[in-house]
Design a protein around this motif. Structure first.
Motif, PDB file in Angstrom:
ATOM      1  N   UNK A  32       0.817  -1.256   0.214  1.00 56.75           N
ATOM      2  CA  UNK A  32      -0.137  -0.024  -0.029  1.00 56.75           C
ATOM      3  C   UNK A  32       0.837   1.175   0.046  1.00 56.75           C
ATOM      4  N   UNK A  33       1.703   1.148   0.830  1.00 54.09           N
ATOM      5  CA  UNK A  33       2.807   2.277   0.879  1.00 54.09           C
ATOM      6  C   UNK A  33       3.588   2.606  -0.409  1.00 54.09           C
ATOM      7  N   UNK A  34       4.295   1.447  -1.074  1.00 58.90           N
ATOM      8  CA  UNK A  34       4.704   1.549  -2.205  1.00 58.90           C
ATOM      9  C   UNK A  34       3.791   2.104  -3.464  1.00 58.90           C
ATOM     10  N   UNK A  35       2.608   1.596  -3.387  1.00 55.97           N
ATOM     11  CA  UNK A  35       1.589   2.294  -4.341  1.00 55.97           C
ATOM     12  C   UNK A  35       1.298   3.747  -4.207  1.00 55.97           C
ATOM     13  N   UNK A  36       1.216   4.196  -3.092  1.00 58.09           N
ATOM     14  CA  UNK A  36       1.042   5.729  -2.801  1.00 58.09           C
ATOM     15  C   UNK A  36       2.140   6.540  -2.932  1.00 58.09           C
ATOM     16  N   UNK A  37       3.563   5.887  -3.066  1.00 52.20           N
ATOM     17  CA  UNK A  37       4.558   6.690  -3.153  1.00 52.20           C
ATOM     18  C   UNK A  37       4.568   7.143  -4.760  1.00 52.20           C
ATOM     19  N   UNK A  38       3.783   6.238  -5.772  1.00 51.78           N
ATOM     20  CA  UNK A  38       4.180   6.383  -7.029  1.00 51.78           C
ATOM     21  C   UNK A  38       3.269   7.866  -7.523  1.00 51.78           C
ATOM     22  N   UNK A  39       2.429   8.268  -6.582  1.00 52.57           N
ATOM     23  CA  UNK A  39       1.335   9.210  -6.771  1.00 52.57           C
ATOM     24  C   UNK A  39       1.781  10.791  -6.137  1.00 52.57           C
ATOM     25  N   UNK A  40       1.664  11.773  -6.984  1.00 48.59           N
ATOM     26  CA  UNK A  40       2.181  12.946  -6.355  1.00 48.59           C
ATOM     27  C   UNK A  40       1.429  13.497  -4.895  1.00 48.59           C
ATOM     28  N   UNK A  41       1.867  14.328  -4.289  1.00 46.29           N
ATOM     29  CA  UNK A  41       1.591  14.870  -2.975  1.00 46.29           C
ATOM     30  C   UNK A  41       0.085  15.507  -3.094  1.00 46.29           C
ATOM     31  N   UNK A  42      -0.505  15.910  -3.970  1.00 52.51           N
ATOM     32  CA  UNK A  42      -1.707  16.710  -4.019  1.00 52.51           C
ATOM     33  C   UNK A  42      -2.892  15.819  -3.813  1.00 52.51           C
ATOM     34  N   UNK A  43      -3.818  16.366  -2.939  1.00 52.88           N
ATOM     35  CA  UNK A  43      -4.919  15.685  -2.520  1.00 52.88           C
ATOM     36  C   UNK A  43      -6.018  15.816  -3.590  1.00 52.88           C
ATOM     37  N   UNK A  44      -5.728  14.769  -4.317  1.00 47.48           N
ATOM     38  CA  UNK A  44      -6.632  14.787  -5.562  1.00 47.48           C
ATOM     39  C   UNK A  44      -7.980  14.080  -5.586  1.00 47.48           C
TER      40      UNK A  44
END
Lengths: 171, 343
Positions: free
Chosen positions: B70-82
Motif C-alpha cells: 500500500x505504501x509503495x503504491x502511494x509513493x507513485x502518486x504526487x502529494x496533491x490531495x486529488x
C-alpha cells in the motif's frame, strides 16, 4: 493513558459490531425500520441526565444501539411464538436468528466495497488500508507516507465518504 | 448549498468518526460530539451507519496486500490531495433516483387504478378533487401518467382538457412529476402565482399569503395568475431551473429565482422535517402541520431561538425530547397541546 482508552473503544467496537450489523441489515432491507431504531436510540441518549459529562459518548452510543438491536430481536421472536427466554436452546437460536439473512447481504456488500476501494486514489487507498486493514495509528501512517496526521484524517474522511456514496447507490 | 441536509450530516458523521479513532476526545470535544449526536435522530443514524461501513471495510481486507504494498503504491502518486475520478459532492444522480423512488412505488400501487382514471378522462373536463386531511400524505397518478403527491392539509382540483392540463392548488403543498406534452401544457395555479411546466419535477407550496415554487429537476415558467394579473399592471415571467426557488406575494415576485437546498425543501416527501439554524417558531409551525397536538411557544424570547435537526414528521416524541435537551427550555404536556417555556 489515551492509548488505553483507545484500546477500550476498539474492544467495544469489536464486541458490538455483530449487533450493529444486524441493526443495519435492517437499514439496507427496510429503511423505515432502521430509522425507527435510530429514533429509539436517540430517545434513549436524550433520556440520560448528564450525557455531556459522559467520558466516552461514542462507546455509550454503541452500547445503547446494540442493546436495542438485541431487545428488538427478542421482541420479534416473541411476536412469533410464546417461548421461554431462559431456555438455553432458545438463547442460542436468538443469537443466530438474523445472522443468516444478513450474512448474504454482508458478503455482497464486502465484495462491492473491495471494488470501490480500488477506485480510490492510491494515497487515499493506502491511508484507508493502513488504518482499517493493518490497524496502524494515524501518527504511524503519517510518518510512513511522509504526510501530516491532519492529511491522514482528511484522506480517511474522503475515503469513507466516497465508499458511503458508492455503497448507497446499491441499496 | 447544493447538498441535501442528509449529505451534510453524513459528512459530519465521517469527520467525528475519524476524530474518535485517533485518541480519546478531550472534555471539550467530547461535549461537542455529544451535542452533535443529540441534534436529531438522523445524526445518530448516520453515525451508526458510518460505524457499520468501517466494520465492513475491515472485513473487506485483502490478505495479499501488505502494508508495504500500500505504501509503495502511494509513493507513485504526487502529494496533491486529488479528488478521485467520478468524485462529485453534488451527486445529483443518486439523489434524483432516491427522490423518484416513492413515485416509482406509487406507480406500481396505482397502476391498477389507471383504468378508472382513463374512463374519467373520456368524460373530461370534469373537475377532479384531491384532498388530504391533517397529517395525511397521498400520491396519485394522473391520466397522462404525471404524478401528483400531496402533503398534509392539501386540496387540489385537476381539470384535463384536450388542449391543456389545469391544476389548481386551493391550499397546501404538492409535488408534481410532469410528463411533458408541448401540445397540452401543464399549468398550476396557486394563490397569486401561475406555474407552467416545461418538462419537469417541481413543488408548489401555497401558504396563506406566500406561494413558493421549487424546481427539483427541469425548468418551469412562473407568472402572476390571471386573478392577480388583473390587479397588478406589471406582468412578469420568471424562468426557474433545477435547484432554484421563487416566492410570490400578491402577484409580485418577492424573491428568486435563487439556488436553494432542494433536499430540505422537499424533505416532506420522505415524511421528514429538516431545519438548519431556523427559528424555533418556524420549526414548531412545521410540526403543527402534521401533529394532532399543537406546539405552543409560551415564552416570546424562545421564538427566535435557532435550532438544527432532521426529524420524522410524525415523531413528536423525539422532537419533544430534543426540546427538553436544550438549555433553559422546559416542555409541559397539557390537554390543549405542548407548551414550551423558558426555564
Amino acid at each position: 493513558m489515551p492509548e488505553d482508552k483507545r484500546a477500550l473503544v476498539e474492544r467495544l467496537f469489536a464486541q458490538h459490531s455483530g449487533a450493529l450489523r444486524v441493526f443495519f441489515h435492517r437499514r439496507a432491507g427496510l429503511r423505515a425500520d432502521a430509522s425507527a431504531l435510530s429514533q429509539e436510540v436517540y430517545l434513549r441518549l436524550l433520556h440520560v441526565n448528564h450525557i455531556d459529562s459522559i467520558k466516552n459518548p461514542e462507546a455509550y452510543l454503541f452500547t445503547v444501539a446494540s442493546n436495542l438491536a438485541k431487545e428488538q430481536k427478542v421482541l420479534e421472536w416473541r411476536r412469533g411464538i410464546a417461548v421461554d427466554l431462559n431456555d438455553p436452546t432458545v438463547q442460542e437460536q436468538l443469537g443466530s436468528l438474523d445472522e443468516t439473512g444478513s450474512k448474504i447481504d454482508h458478503e455482497h456488500r464486502v465484495a462491492r466495497l473491495r471494488e470501490v476501494l480500488g477506485q480510490l486514489s492510491p494515497k487515499c487507498r493506502a491511508v484507508v488500508v493502513l488504518q482499517y486493514w493493518h490497524g496502524m495509528s494515524y501518527e504511524d501512517i503519517a510518518s510512513r507516507l511522509g504526510i501530516s496526521t491532519h492529511m491522514v484524517k482528511k484522506y480517511l474522511v474522503q475515503g469513507l465518504g466516497l465508499c458511503r456514496r458508492r455503497m448507497a447507490r446499491m441499496e | 448549498m447544493n447538498e441535501s441536509v442528509r449529505m451534510i450530516i453524513a459528512r459530519q458523521a465521517e469527520e467525528w468518526f475519524v476524530a474518535n479513532r485517533e485518541e480519546a476526545l478531550d472534555a471539550r470535544k467530547s461535549a461537542a460530539f455529544s451535542r452533535w449526536l443529540k441534534s436529531s435522530p438522523l445524526h445518530v443514524e448516520e453515525y451508526l451507519a458510518i460505524t457499520q461501513l468501517a466494520g465492513e471495510l475491515q472485513a473487506a481486507r485483502d490478505p495479499n496486500m501488505t502494508a508495504e504494498d500500500a505504501i509503495e503504491q502511494a509513493r507513485h502518486e504526487n502529494s496533491v490531495l486529488a479528488a478521485p475520478a467520478g468524485f462529485s459532492m453534488s451527486g445529483s444522480e443518486p439523489r434524483r433516483r432516491a427522490q423518484w423512488f416513492p413515485f416509482a412505488a406509487a406507480i406500481v400501487i396505482l397502476a391498477g387504478l389507471s383504468i378508472t382514471y382513463w374512463k374519467w378522462e373520456i368524460r373530461a373536463p370534469i373537475a377532479q378533487h384531491y384532498v388530504t386531511t391533517h397529517g395525511q400524505q397521498s400520491t396519485y397518478r394522473l391520466p397522462d401518467n404525471s404524478i401528483l403527491r400531496l402533503n398534509t392539509d392539501t386540496e387540489i382540483v385537476v381539470r384535463y382538457r384536450v388542449n391543456e392540463r389545469l391544476v389548481e392548488i386551493t391550499r397546501g403543498q404538492a409535488m408534481f412529476g410532469v410528463v411533458h406534452d408541448s401540445k397540452r401544457p401543464f399549468r398550476v395555479t396557486a394563490g397569486s402565482a401561475e406555474v407552467r411546466d416545461l418538462g419537469t419535477e417541481f413543488e408548489v407550496y401555497r401558504q396563506t399569503d406566500v406561494t413558493r415554487v421549487t424546481v427539483v429537476d427541469g425548468q418551469v415558467s412562473v407568472t402572476p395568475s390571471k386573478d392577480a394579473a388583473g390587479t397588478h399592471a406589471s406582468a412578469w415571467n420568471a424562468h426557474v431551473s433545477t435547484g432554484e426557488q421563487v416566492q410570490i406575494v400578491a402577484g409580485v415576485l418577492t424573491s428568486g429565482p435563487e439556488p436553494i437546498d432542494v433536499g430540505r425543501s422537499t424533505a416532506w416527501l420522505r415524511r421528514q422535517i429538516a431545519f438548519e439554524q431556523q427559528p424555533l417558531s418556524e420549526v414548531a409551525t412545521e410540526f403543527n402541520r402534521y401533529s394532532p397536538t399543537p406546539i405552543n411557544i409560551k415564552t416570546a424570547a424562545l421564538r427566535g431561538l435557532k435550532v438544527s435537526g432532521v426529524f420524522a414528521a410524525d415523531d413528536m416524541e423525539s422532537f419533544i425530547a430534543f426540546l427538553r435537551s436544550l438549555d433553559g427550555v422546559s416542555v409541559e404536556l397539557t390537554p390543549a397541546g405542548i407548551d414550551v417555556r423558558a426555564l
